[in-house]
Design a protein around this motif. Sequence first.
Motif, PDB file in Angstrom:
ATOM      1  N   ASN A 150      17.245 -31.933 -21.658  1.00  0.00           N
ATOM      2  CA  ASN A 150      18.111 -32.461 -20.605  1.00  0.00           C
ATOM      3  C   ASN A 150      18.644 -33.818 -21.055  1.00  0.00           C
ATOM      4  O   ASN A 150      17.865 -34.731 -21.360  1.00  0.00           O
ATOM      5  CB  ASN A 150      17.342 -32.595 -19.288  1.00  0.00           C
ATOM      6  N   LEU A 151      19.954 -33.943 -21.110  1.00  0.00           N
ATOM      7  CA  LEU A 151      20.567 -35.122 -21.710  1.00  0.00           C
ATOM      8  C   LEU A 151      20.641 -36.280 -20.734  1.00  0.00           C
ATOM      9  O   LEU A 151      20.783 -36.092 -19.525  1.00  0.00           O
ATOM     10  CB  LEU A 151      21.970 -34.778 -22.205  1.00  0.00           C
ATOM     11  N   GLU A 152      20.548 -37.483 -21.285  1.00  0.00           N
ATOM     12  CA  GLU A 152      20.612 -38.705 -20.486  1.00  0.00           C
ATOM     13  C   GLU A 152      22.021 -39.276 -20.552  1.00  0.00           C
ATOM     14  O   GLU A 152      22.318 -40.140 -21.355  1.00  0.00           O
ATOM     15  CB  GLU A 152      19.607 -39.726 -21.006  1.00  0.00           C
ATOM     16  N   GLY A 153      22.899 -38.753 -19.705  1.00  0.00           N
ATOM     17  CA  GLY A 153      24.249 -39.291 -19.657  1.00  0.00           C
ATOM     18  C   GLY A 153      25.081 -38.873 -20.853  1.00  0.00           C
ATOM     19  O   GLY A 153      24.734 -37.987 -21.629  1.00  0.00           O
ATOM     20  N   GLN A 154      26.217 -39.545 -21.018  1.00  0.00           N
ATOM     21  CA  GLN A 154      27.183 -39.186 -22.048  1.00  0.00           C
ATOM     22  C   GLN A 154      26.914 -39.890 -23.380  1.00  0.00           C
ATOM     23  O   GLN A 154      27.338 -39.419 -24.428  1.00  0.00           O
ATOM     24  CB  GLN A 154      28.600 -39.571 -21.574  1.00  0.00           C
ATOM     25  N   GLU A 155      26.223 -41.041 -23.342  1.00  0.00           N
ATOM     26  CA  GLU A 155      26.074 -41.839 -24.544  1.00  0.00           C
ATOM     27  C   GLU A 155      25.192 -41.133 -25.576  1.00  0.00           C
ATOM     28  O   GLU A 155      24.360 -40.300 -25.252  1.00  0.00           O
ATOM     29  CB  GLU A 155      25.467 -43.213 -24.213  1.00  0.00           C
ATOM     30  N   LYS A 156      25.388 -41.516 -26.816  1.00  0.00           N
ATOM     31  CA  LYS A 156      24.593 -40.965 -27.910  1.00  0.00           C
ATOM     32  C   LYS A 156      23.122 -41.358 -27.740  1.00  0.00           C
ATOM     33  O   LYS A 156      22.802 -42.530 -27.562  1.00  0.00           O
ATOM     34  CB  LYS A 156      25.134 -41.474 -29.250  1.00  0.00           C
ATOM     35  N   GLN A 157      22.250 -40.357 -27.786  1.00  0.00           N
ATOM     36  CA  GLN A 157      20.815 -40.586 -27.631  1.00  0.00           C
ATOM     37  C   GLN A 157      20.073 -39.854 -28.740  1.00  0.00           C
ATOM     38  O   GLN A 157      20.540 -38.832 -29.257  1.00  0.00           O
ATOM     39  CB  GLN A 157      20.320 -40.065 -26.279  1.00  0.00           C
ATOM     40  N   THR A 158      18.902 -40.385 -29.091  1.00  0.00           N
ATOM     41  CA  THR A 158      18.041 -39.741 -30.075  1.00  0.00           C
ATOM     42  C   THR A 158      16.920 -39.014 -29.360  1.00  0.00           C
ATOM     43  O   THR A 158      16.285 -39.562 -28.453  1.00  0.00           O
ATOM     44  CB  THR A 158      17.451 -40.780 -31.052  1.00  0.00           C
ATOM     45  N   TYR A 159      16.667 -37.772 -29.771  1.00  0.00           N
ATOM     46  CA  TYR A 159      15.642 -36.943 -29.142  1.00  0.00           C
ATOM     47  C   TYR A 159      14.673 -36.450 -30.221  1.00  0.00           C
ATOM     48  O   TYR A 159      15.059 -36.220 -31.368  1.00  0.00           O
ATOM     49  CB  TYR A 159      16.264 -35.746 -28.420  1.00  0.00           C
ATOM     50  N   VAL A 160      13.403 -36.306 -29.817  1.00  0.00           N
ATOM     51  CA  VAL A 160      12.347 -35.886 -30.740  1.00  0.00           C
ATOM     52  C   VAL A 160      11.685 -34.624 -30.207  1.00  0.00           C
ATOM     53  O   VAL A 160      11.284 -34.576 -29.042  1.00  0.00           O
ATOM     54  CB  VAL A 160      11.281 -36.993 -30.909  1.00  0.00           C
ATOM     55  N   LEU A 161      11.564 -33.613 -31.054  1.00  0.00           N
ATOM     56  CA  LEU A 161      10.868 -32.378 -30.706  1.00  0.00           C
ATOM     57  C   LEU A 161       9.657 -32.247 -31.606  1.00  0.00           C
ATOM     58  O   LEU A 161       9.781 -32.158 -32.836  1.00  0.00           O
ATOM     59  CB  LEU A 161      11.774 -31.161 -30.901  1.00  0.00           C
ATOM     60  N   ASP A 162       8.482 -32.241 -31.013  1.00  0.00           N
ATOM     61  CA  ASP A 162       7.244 -32.093 -31.764  1.00  0.00           C
ATOM     62  C   ASP A 162       7.040 -30.605 -32.063  1.00  0.00           C
ATOM     63  O   ASP A 162       6.881 -29.795 -31.153  1.00  0.00           O
ATOM     64  CB  ASP A 162       6.066 -32.643 -30.954  1.00  0.00           C
ATOM     65  N   ILE A 163       7.056 -30.229 -33.345  1.00  0.00           N
ATOM     66  CA  ILE A 163       6.889 -28.825 -33.742  1.00  0.00           C
ATOM     67  C   ILE A 163       5.557 -28.590 -34.422  1.00  0.00           C
ATOM     68  O   ILE A 163       5.341 -27.531 -35.029  1.00  0.00           O
ATOM     69  CB  ILE A 163       8.037 -28.378 -34.672  1.00  0.00           C
ATOM     70  N   SER A 164       4.633 -29.556 -34.323  1.00  0.00           N
ATOM     71  CA  SER A 164       3.380 -29.460 -35.070  1.00  0.00           C
ATOM     72  C   SER A 164       2.501 -28.308 -34.616  1.00  0.00           C
ATOM     73  O   SER A 164       1.590 -27.907 -35.339  1.00  0.00           O
ATOM     74  CB  SER A 164       2.601 -30.781 -34.955  1.00  0.00           C
ATOM     75  N   ASN A 165       2.756 -27.759 -33.410  1.00  0.00           N
ATOM     76  CA  ASN A 165       1.958 -26.643 -32.915  1.00  0.00           C
ATOM     77  C   ASN A 165       2.689 -25.301 -33.013  1.00  0.00           C
ATOM     78  O   ASN A 165       2.172 -24.288 -32.540  1.00  0.00           O
ATOM     79  CB  ASN A 165       1.567 -26.895 -31.456  1.00  0.00           C
ATOM     80  N   LEU A 166       3.881 -25.298 -33.623  1.00  0.00           N
ATOM     81  CA  LEU A 166       4.653 -24.068 -33.742  1.00  0.00           C
ATOM     82  C   LEU A 166       4.467 -23.432 -35.117  1.00  0.00           C
ATOM     83  O   LEU A 166       4.337 -24.140 -36.121  1.00  0.00           O
ATOM     84  CB  LEU A 166       6.142 -24.350 -33.533  1.00  0.00           C
ATOM     85  N   PRO A 167       4.475 -22.087 -35.204  1.00  0.00           N
ATOM     86  CA  PRO A 167       4.504 -21.431 -36.519  1.00  0.00           C
ATOM     87  C   PRO A 167       5.790 -21.812 -37.240  1.00  0.00           C
ATOM     88  O   PRO A 167       6.882 -21.725 -36.674  1.00  0.00           O
ATOM     89  CB  PRO A 167       4.482 -19.935 -36.159  1.00  0.00           C
ATOM     90  N   ARG A 168       5.687 -22.220 -38.497  1.00  0.00           N
ATOM     91  CA  ARG A 168       6.866 -22.674 -39.241  1.00  0.00           C
ATOM     92  C   ARG A 168       6.671 -22.480 -40.740  1.00  0.00           C
ATOM     93  O   ARG A 168       7.131 -23.284 -41.553  1.00  0.00           O
ATOM     94  CB  ARG A 168       7.173 -24.141 -38.906  1.00  0.00           C
ATOM     95  N   ASP A 169       5.978 -21.406 -41.121  1.00  0.00           N
ATOM     96  CA  ASP A 169       5.702 -21.137 -42.528  1.00  0.00           C
ATOM     97  C   ASP A 169       6.837 -20.401 -43.228  1.00  0.00           C
ATOM     98  O   ASP A 169       6.896 -20.370 -44.459  1.00  0.00           O
ATOM     99  CB  ASP A 169       4.408 -20.337 -42.674  1.00  0.00           C
TER     100      ASP A 169
END
Length: 315
Positions: A150-169
């Motif tokens: 969910n975005l915070e307004g129109q301005e450019k924002q940085t977002y972080v997604l933690d994938i350490s618990n997802l399968p990614r091999d």
Amino acid sequence: MQEFEKQLRESGYVHRPLPLNHERSYEAMQLNKEEILQRKPIVSEGSTQWQHRGRGHLKKTDTTVTLISDTRYDSWPDGAPEDGDYVNFGEVGAHLSINREDWSSFTQIKLSVEAECKNVINPAIVLTLENDGEIKIPDIYNREGTHVINLEGQEKQTYVLDISNLPRDAVTGIYIFSGANGSYMNLDGQLSYTISELYLEKNRHNTSATGWQAPKKEIIYSHIGYHPDFRKTVIIHSDDFLERTFEVRSTKEKQMIVEKEIAIEETANGTFGILDFSEVTEVGSYTIQIGDTKTQPFLIDRFSELSTSSVFPFA
């Protein structure tokens, strides 16, 4: 808590929206404490590998991809019921194919998003990580591997997604999309989301969804508080602290109540530092501190008061 109480009263007890506390958002806290050990761009500069899917169209540059779509259409998307029950007007998406790369050593995806929308309801994008390894994601119910931002307004924002618990091999793709969900009062509307600075990173401080270990350099305490007559303990990851003592401080008198040694306890789940301050029985607000690391204020009080204050702090 005092600031929250003030904001709640000023809102007429939520007759107006409460202000957003950006400093305490997940993204802000994650960015403040992160320690990046490794980073690589997911899309090489100059790459035009993004493929358009669904409604609208994409605008691509050497460093960005922009999702552009109307918010309403004269038809339902392919495969939707003819009456449109429980569907939106489709979605606009950008898919990036990845050649079965092993991302197991990376713990998070970081991206920047800038919006330029007109009459859009709930501006948001969805990012799906596709893995074709031992465990496949998304699963058959499209649950694992998909995250709504969910975005915070129109301005450019940085977002972080933690994938350490997802399968990614064996990662085969990333799909970023947004739904054409209509517009305010059926007015003409358009969504436009520009994604840039898409990185794969290894952060020393990541979360864990399975098992249990105290996060790095954090004090794990009961946020709802403690009963005066019961045992009161706090847990830390013992290897993260050089200090061997902790302090319990009163937030009202601004003074130290007790200073004690940190006990070390080895269990089947790991080695922990145990902070026991059961001798503190006076009702009030307190913090715990180890060196420069400090908890937020918590209460010592009767259960009736603790449970009431967790729901409504002014009863």
